[in-house]
Design a protein around this motif. Structure first.
Motif, PDB file in Angstrom:
ATOM      1  N   LYS A 128      12.649  15.432  -5.361  1.00  0.00           N
ATOM      2  CA  LYS A 128      13.637  14.556  -4.999  1.00  0.00           C
ATOM      3  C   LYS A 128      13.528  13.893  -3.495  1.00  0.00           C
ATOM      4  N   ILE A 129      13.707  12.791  -3.403  1.00  0.00           N
ATOM      5  CA  ILE A 129      13.680  12.254  -1.997  1.00  0.00           C
ATOM      6  C   ILE A 129      14.471  12.888  -1.002  1.00  0.00           C
ATOM      7  N   SER A 130      14.288  13.462   0.233  1.00  0.00           N
ATOM      8  CA  SER A 130      14.990  14.054   1.166  1.00  0.00           C
ATOM      9  C   SER A 130      15.030  13.583   2.272  1.00  0.00           C
ATOM     10  N   LYS A 131      14.238  12.731   2.770  1.00  0.00           N
ATOM     11  CA  LYS A 131      14.288  11.707   4.080  1.00  0.00           C
ATOM     12  C   LYS A 131      13.750  10.110   3.396  1.00  0.00           C
ATOM     13  N   ASP A 132      14.315   9.139   3.830  1.00  0.00           N
ATOM     14  CA  ASP A 132      14.060   7.659   3.766  1.00  0.00           C
ATOM     15  C   ASP A 132      14.107   7.036   5.176  1.00  0.00           C
ATOM     16  N   LEU A 133      12.865   7.095   5.681  1.00  0.00           N
ATOM     17  CA  LEU A 133      12.742   6.652   7.145  1.00  0.00           C
ATOM     18  C   LEU A 133      12.304   5.091   7.124  1.00  0.00           C
ATOM     19  N   THR A 134      12.942   4.276   7.288  1.00  0.00           N
ATOM     20  CA  THR A 134      12.616   2.643   7.133  1.00  0.00           C
ATOM     21  C   THR A 134      12.393   2.201   8.488  1.00  0.00           C
TER      22      THR A 134
ATOM     23  N   ALA B 228       0.904  -1.204   0.127  1.00  0.00           N
ATOM     24  CA  ALA B 228       0.106   0.090   0.204  1.00  0.00           C
ATOM     25  C   ALA B 228       0.725   1.283   0.062  1.00  0.00           C
ATOM     26  N   MET B 229       0.189   2.432  -0.732  1.00  0.00           N
ATOM     27  CA  MET B 229       1.081   3.518  -0.522  1.00  0.00           C
ATOM     28  C   MET B 229       0.009   4.653  -0.146  1.00  0.00           C
ATOM     29  N   TYR B 230       0.609   5.545   0.797  1.00  0.00           N
ATOM     30  CA  TYR B 230      -0.131   6.626   1.379  1.00  0.00           C
ATOM     31  C   TYR B 230       0.386   7.900   0.988  1.00  0.00           C
ATOM     32  N   PRO B 231       0.067   8.586  -0.224  1.00  0.00           N
ATOM     33  CA  PRO B 231       0.729   9.646  -0.657  1.00  0.00           C
ATOM     34  C   PRO B 231       0.095  11.078   0.107  1.00  0.00           C
ATOM     35  N   SER B 232       0.855  11.898   0.115  1.00  0.00           N
ATOM     36  CA  SER B 232       0.303  13.334   0.793  1.00  0.00           C
ATOM     37  C   SER B 232       1.274  14.283   0.088  1.00  0.00           C
ATOM     38  N   GLU B 233       1.048  15.760   0.514  1.00  0.00           N
ATOM     39  CA  GLU B 233       1.620  16.801   0.049  1.00  0.00           C
ATOM     40  C   GLU B 233       3.073  16.511  -0.188  1.00  0.00           C
ATOM     41  N   ASN B 234       3.693  16.314   0.953  1.00  0.00           N
ATOM     42  CA  ASN B 234       5.343  16.142   0.919  1.00  0.00           C
ATOM     43  C   ASN B 234       5.820  14.799   1.414  1.00  0.00           C
ATOM     44  N   CYS B 235       5.036  13.792   1.606  1.00  0.00           N
ATOM     45  CA  CYS B 235       5.557  12.675   2.089  1.00  0.00           C
ATOM     46  C   CYS B 235       4.617  11.385   1.273  1.00  0.00           C
ATOM     47  N   VAL B 236       5.388  10.512   1.165  1.00  0.00           N
ATOM     48  CA  VAL B 236       4.609   8.975   0.888  1.00  0.00           C
ATOM     49  C   VAL B 236       4.962   7.864   1.882  1.00  0.00           C
ATOM     50  N   ILE B 237       3.880   7.535   2.624  1.00  0.00           N
ATOM     51  CA  ILE B 237       4.529   6.281   3.399  1.00  0.00           C
ATOM     52  C   ILE B 237       4.033   4.898   2.398  1.00  0.00           C
ATOM     53  N   VAL B 238       4.876   3.979   2.485  1.00  0.00           N
ATOM     54  CA  VAL B 238       4.869   2.954   1.751  1.00  0.00           C
ATOM     55  C   VAL B 238       4.833   1.809   2.643  1.00  0.00           C
ATOM     56  N   GLU B 239       4.079   0.675   2.567  1.00  0.00           N
ATOM     57  CA  GLU B 239       4.033  -0.489   3.249  1.00  0.00           C
ATOM     58  C   GLU B 239       4.409  -1.580   2.270  1.00  0.00           C
ATOM     59  N   PHE B 240       5.453  -2.167   2.533  1.00  0.00           N
ATOM     60  CA  PHE B 240       5.832  -3.300   1.418  1.00  0.00           C
ATOM     61  C   PHE B 240       6.400  -4.344   1.988  1.00  0.00           C
TER      62      PHE B 240
ATOM     63  N   PRO C 201       8.061  -7.564   6.227  1.00  0.00           N
ATOM     64  CA  PRO C 201       7.212  -6.621   5.952  1.00  0.00           C
ATOM     65  C   PRO C 201       8.087  -5.349   6.584  1.00  0.00           C
ATOM     66  N   ILE C 202       7.905  -4.323   5.752  1.00  0.00           N
ATOM     67  CA  ILE C 202       8.620  -3.061   6.110  1.00  0.00           C
ATOM     68  C   ILE C 202       7.629  -1.804   5.761  1.00  0.00           C
ATOM     69  N   CYS C 203       7.868  -0.542   6.623  1.00  0.00           N
ATOM     70  CA  CYS C 203       7.064   0.449   6.210  1.00  0.00           C
ATOM     71  C   CYS C 203       8.201   1.649   6.125  1.00  0.00           C
ATOM     72  N   THR C 204       8.058   2.320   5.137  1.00  0.00           N
ATOM     73  CA  THR C 204       8.965   3.413   5.003  1.00  0.00           C
ATOM     74  C   THR C 204       8.249   4.727   4.603  1.00  0.00           C
ATOM     75  N   ILE C 205       8.800   5.837   5.306  1.00  0.00           N
ATOM     76  CA  ILE C 205       8.212   7.290   4.956  1.00  0.00           C
ATOM     77  C   ILE C 205       9.165   8.029   4.096  1.00  0.00           C
ATOM     78  N   PHE C 206       8.893   8.348   2.927  1.00  0.00           N
ATOM     79  CA  PHE C 206       9.652   9.157   2.009  1.00  0.00           C
ATOM     80  C   PHE C 206       9.328  10.567   2.074  1.00  0.00           C
TER      81      PHE C 206
END
Length: 148
Positions: free
Chosen positions: A137-143, A99-111, A126-131
């Motif tokens: 451009k990707i400025s943060k990759d919080l996994t 699943a992907m949960y996009p917003s104005e400046n982030c995308v939360i991804v469950e993969f 199972p992993i979750c990342t907040i981009f």
């Protein structure tokens, strides 16, 4: 007299409407951010680390349980090294987006990351990342995942 007063009121309303500033409408970047992250996962699954790393700013903030609890800034070469080493350990590593949960400046991804570990056993994690995305451009990759 009534006509003059009524005309004055309507004139004032018309003038005040013309002088009002237009309301700023912020552009929603959710769809564009989602497309960026979809492309990111395509590059990951193709093990094209150079194309993937080009999607980051020069020194993004990264978080990974393997690095501890704090965010770290990484260069492009450090990111390529990280994923190249992952590919050496797990040559068939693939990520399947749940699943992907996009917003104005982030995308939360469950993969789900899967592959064959160094011991020859298949795994699924199972992993979750907040981009965080800034200017495309990707400025943060919080996994986040269970590292135990």
């Amino acid at each position: 007299m009534k006509y003059t007063a009524l005309l004055t009121v309507f004139s004032l309303i018309a003038i005040s409407c013309q002088q009002s500033k237009p309301i700023a409408v912020e552009q929603d970047h959710s769809a564009a951010n989602k497309a960026i992250i979809e492309q990111y996962f395509t590059h990951f699954n193709n093990h094209d680390w150079q194309k993937m790393v080009a999607m980051y700013i020069a020194q993004p903030e990264m978080k990974d349980p393997a690095y501890g609890l704090k965010n770290v800034k990484m260069s492009h070469s450090e990111i390529v090294k990280k994923y190249s080493e992952l590919q050496k350990m797990i040559p068939d590593v693939q990520d399947r987006v749940v699943a992907m949960y996009p917003s104005e400046n982030c995308v939360i991804v469950e993969f789900e990351s899967s592959g064959t570990g160094p011991d020859g056993k298949k795994f699924s994690l199972p992993i979750c990342t907040i981009f965080e995305i800034k200017d495309g451009k990707i400025s943060k990759d919080l996994t986040y995942y269970d590292n135990f």
